[in-house]
Design a protein around this motif. Structure first.
Motif, mmCIF file in Angstrom:
data_model
loop_
_atom_site.group_PDB
_atom_site.id
_atom_site.type_symbol
_atom_site.label_atom_id
_atom_site.label_comp_id
_atom_site.label_asym_id
_atom_site.label_seq_id
_atom_site.Cartn_x
_atom_site.Cartn_y
_atom_site.Cartn_z
ATOM 1 N N ARG A 1 6.069 -4.055 6.449
ATOM 2 C CA ARG A 1 6.076 -4.500 5.212
ATOM 3 C C ARG A 1 4.927 -4.493 4.800
ATOM 4 O O ARG A 1 3.845 -4.990 5.439
ATOM 5 N N GLY A 2 4.570 -4.160 3.613
ATOM 6 C CA GLY A 2 3.311 -4.234 2.673
ATOM 7 C C GLY A 2 2.679 -5.871 2.318
ATOM 8 O O GLY A 2 3.711 -6.752 2.339
ATOM 9 N N LYS A 3 1.487 -5.908 2.310
ATOM 10 C CA LYS A 3 0.841 -7.115 2.056
ATOM 11 C C LYS A 3 1.346 -7.456 0.542
ATOM 12 O O LYS A 3 1.276 -6.827 -0.480
ATOM 13 N N ILE A 4 1.959 -8.664 0.422
ATOM 14 C CA ILE A 4 2.617 -9.277 -0.854
ATOM 15 C C ILE A 4 1.224 -10.141 -1.388
ATOM 16 O O ILE A 4 0.587 -10.866 -1.006
ATOM 17 N N MET A 5 1.006 -9.450 -2.835
ATOM 18 C CA MET A 5 0.088 -10.375 -3.639
ATOM 19 C C MET A 5 0.888 -11.728 -4.179
ATOM 20 O O MET A 5 1.791 -11.930 -4.791
ATOM 21 N N ILE A 6 -0.003 -12.771 -3.740
ATOM 22 C CA ILE A 6 0.510 -14.114 -4.155
ATOM 23 C C ILE A 6 0.098 -14.373 -5.787
ATOM 24 O O ILE A 6 -1.153 -14.664 -5.925
ATOM 25 N N LYS A 7 0.975 -14.269 -6.464
ATOM 26 C CA LYS A 7 0.793 -14.453 -8.156
ATOM 27 C C LYS A 7 2.109 -15.018 -8.548
ATOM 28 O O LYS A 7 3.115 -14.803 -7.887
ATOM 29 N N ARG A 8 1.924 -15.276 -9.881
ATOM 30 C CA ARG A 8 3.363 -15.770 -10.371
ATOM 31 C C ARG A 8 4.136 -14.578 -10.606
ATOM 32 O O ARG A 8 3.631 -13.493 -11.180
ATOM 33 N N ILE A 9 5.537 -14.555 -10.326
ATOM 34 C CA ILE A 9 6.613 -13.708 -10.559
ATOM 35 C C ILE A 9 6.993 -13.629 -12.007
ATOM 36 O O ILE A 9 7.485 -14.871 -12.527
ATOM 37 N N GLU A 10 6.683 -12.809 -12.644
ATOM 38 C CA GLU A 10 7.239 -12.621 -14.213
ATOM 39 C C GLU A 10 8.453 -12.546 -14.365
ATOM 40 O O GLU A 10 9.063 -13.204 -15.408
ATOM 41 N N THR B 1 14.570 -13.475 -12.870
ATOM 42 C CA THR B 1 15.652 -13.486 -11.808
ATOM 43 C C THR B 1 14.897 -13.309 -10.349
ATOM 44 O O THR B 1 15.325 -13.678 -9.286
ATOM 45 N N ALA B 2 14.051 -12.323 -10.248
ATOM 46 C CA ALA B 2 13.285 -11.951 -9.161
ATOM 47 C C ALA B 2 12.398 -13.650 -8.567
ATOM 48 O O ALA B 2 12.413 -13.639 -7.536
ATOM 49 N N ARG B 3 11.954 -14.210 -9.704
ATOM 50 C CA ARG B 3 11.416 -15.447 -9.374
ATOM 51 C C ARG B 3 12.288 -16.529 -8.753
ATOM 52 O O ARG B 3 11.936 -17.168 -7.755
ATOM 53 N N GLN B 4 13.513 -16.438 -9.196
ATOM 54 C CA GLN B 4 14.484 -17.496 -9.007
ATOM 55 C C GLN B 4 14.877 -17.132 -7.261
ATOM 56 O O GLN B 4 15.031 -17.875 -6.462
ATOM 57 N N VAL B 5 15.214 -15.787 -6.995
ATOM 58 C CA VAL B 5 15.638 -15.394 -5.648
ATOM 59 C C VAL B 5 14.477 -15.686 -4.781
ATOM 60 O O VAL B 5 14.677 -16.138 -3.801
ATOM 61 N N THR B 6 13.207 -15.267 -5.091
ATOM 62 C CA THR B 6 11.966 -15.862 -4.269
ATOM 63 C C THR B 6 12.004 -17.191 -4.272
ATOM 64 O O THR B 6 11.805 -17.740 -2.735
ATOM 65 N N PHE B 7 12.216 -18.018 -4.823
ATOM 66 C CA PHE B 7 12.295 -19.393 -4.766
ATOM 67 C C PHE B 7 13.227 -19.884 -3.755
ATOM 68 O O PHE B 7 13.057 -20.550 -2.973
ATOM 69 N N CYS B 8 14.520 -19.646 -3.997
ATOM 70 C CA CYS B 8 15.647 -19.683 -3.060
ATOM 71 C C CYS B 8 15.271 -19.449 -1.672
ATOM 72 O O CYS B 8 15.350 -20.204 -0.734
ATOM 73 N N LYS B 9 14.741 -18.191 -1.477
ATOM 74 C CA LYS B 9 14.261 -17.750 -0.051
ATOM 75 C C LYS B 9 13.201 -18.548 0.454
ATOM 76 O O LYS B 9 13.253 -19.207 1.731
ATOM 77 N N ARG B 10 12.172 -18.648 -0.299
ATOM 78 C CA ARG B 10 10.958 -19.364 0.247
ATOM 79 C C ARG B 10 11.102 -20.904 0.370
ATOM 80 O O ARG B 10 10.813 -21.679 1.245
ATOM 81 N N ARG B 11 11.986 -21.563 -0.393
ATOM 82 C CA ARG B 11 12.698 -22.902 -0.405
ATOM 83 C C ARG B 11 13.168 -23.138 1.001
ATOM 84 O O ARG B 11 13.044 -24.077 1.849
ATOM 85 N N GLY B 12 14.203 -22.102 1.361
ATOM 86 C CA GLY B 12 14.896 -22.333 2.482
ATOM 87 C C GLY B 12 13.856 -22.139 3.832
ATOM 88 O O GLY B 12 14.183 -22.788 4.602
#
Length: 232
Positions: A3-12, A15-26
Motif C-alpha cells: 500500500r502506498g503512503k497515505i497523506m494525512i489531511k482532511r478528506i473533502e 462519504t469517504a470521510r465517514q467511511v474512514t471515520f468508521c474504520k479508524r474509530r473501530g
C-alpha cells in the motif's frame, strides 16, 4: 504490491470521510482494548463523530477515570510533585481501591452465608435472594448432570460385567463338558478292562480242572511189568 503512503489531511468527500471515520474509530477502540488487556492500563477513550455522536471505551468506570485524571492534573498544577511521589500516590489509590473491592467481596460472601443481613434493605435482600436461587439452580443442574453421567457409567459397567460373566459361564460349561468326557472315557476303559479280565478268567476255568475236583496222584514206578492173570 504494498500500500502506498497515505497523506494525512482532511478528506473533502463526505462519504469517504465517514467511511474512514468508521474504520479508524473501530481500529482505535480495538487498540485501546488491547492495550488495557495486555499492559493492565486504565484507559478511558471518548470519540465525538462529525455528526455529534459519542463513542467511548473504558476498562473501568469512565467517570471515575475522568475524576482521577482531573484530580491528578489539579494536584500537578497546585503542587510540583516528583515522579516518584506521583507514582506513590497512584499506588496508594490503587491499594485503596483493592481494599474496597476486598471488603465488598467479603461482605458478599458473608451475605451468601446468611450473615450480616441486618445492614441490607428490602431491595438488597431481594437481589441476594435472586442470586442465591440462581446459584442453587445451577448447583442442582450440575448435580443432576453428574448423577446422569454416573448412572450411565454404572449401566455401561453393568453391561460389561454381564458380558464377561456370560463368557466365563460359557468357558466353565465347556470345561465341565471336557471333564465329563474324560471321565466317561476313563469309565469306558475300566469297563473294557473288567470285561477282558472276566473273559480271561472264564477261559481258564473251562480249559483246566473244575473247581473243587481233586487231582489224581501219579502211579508209583515199578521195574517189573504188570503180569496180572487174565481169565477169559
Amino acid at each position: 504490491m504494498g500500500r502506498g503512503k497515505i497523506m494525512i489531511k482532511r478528506i473533502e468527500n463526505d462519504t469517504a470521510r465517514q467511511v474512514t471515520f468508521c474504520k479508524r474509530r473501530g481500529g482505535l477502540l480495538k487498540k485501546a482494548c488491547e492495550l488495557s488487556v495486555m499492559c493492565d492500563a486504565e484507559i478511558a477513550l471518548i470519540v465525538f463523530s462529525p455528526r455529534g455522536r459519542v463513542y467511548e471505551f473504558a476498562n473501568n468506570d469512565i467517570k471515575s477515570t475522568i475524576e482521577k485524571y482531573k484530580r491528578i492534573k489539579s494536584d500537578e498544577s497546585s503542587t510540583n510533585f516528583t515522579p516518584q511521589e506521583i507514582n506513590a500516590q497512584y499506588y496508594q489509590e490503587e491499594a485503596k481501591k483493592l481494599r474496597q473491592q476486598i471488603n465488598i467481596r467479603q461482605n458478599s460472601n458473608r451475605h451468601l452465608k446468611g450473615e450480616g443481613l441486618d445492614s441490607l434493605n428490602i431491595n438488597e435482600l431481594k437481589k441476594l435472594e435472586t442470586k442465591l436461587e440462581r446459584a442453587i439452580s445451577r448447583i442442582r443442574s450440575k448435580k443432576h448432570d453428574m448423577i446422569l453421567e454416573e448412572t450411565e457409567s454404572l449401566q455401561n459397567r453393568e453391561l460389561v460385567l454381564e458380558h464377561t460373566n456370560t463368557i466365563l459361564r460359557s468357558k466353565i460349561a465347556e470345561n465341565e463338558k471336557v471333564q465329563q468326557h474324560l471321565v466317561d472315557q476313563t469309565n469306558e476303559g475300566y469297563r473294557v478292562i473288567e470285561a477282558y479280565l472276566a473273559r480271561s478268567a472264564l477261559q481258564l476255568n473251562i480249559g483246566g480242572p473244575l473247581e473243587g475236583t481233586p487231582t489224581p496222584a501219579p502211579a508209583p514206578y515199578s521195574p517189573y511189568p504188570n503180569k496180572s492173570l487174565h481169565i477169559w
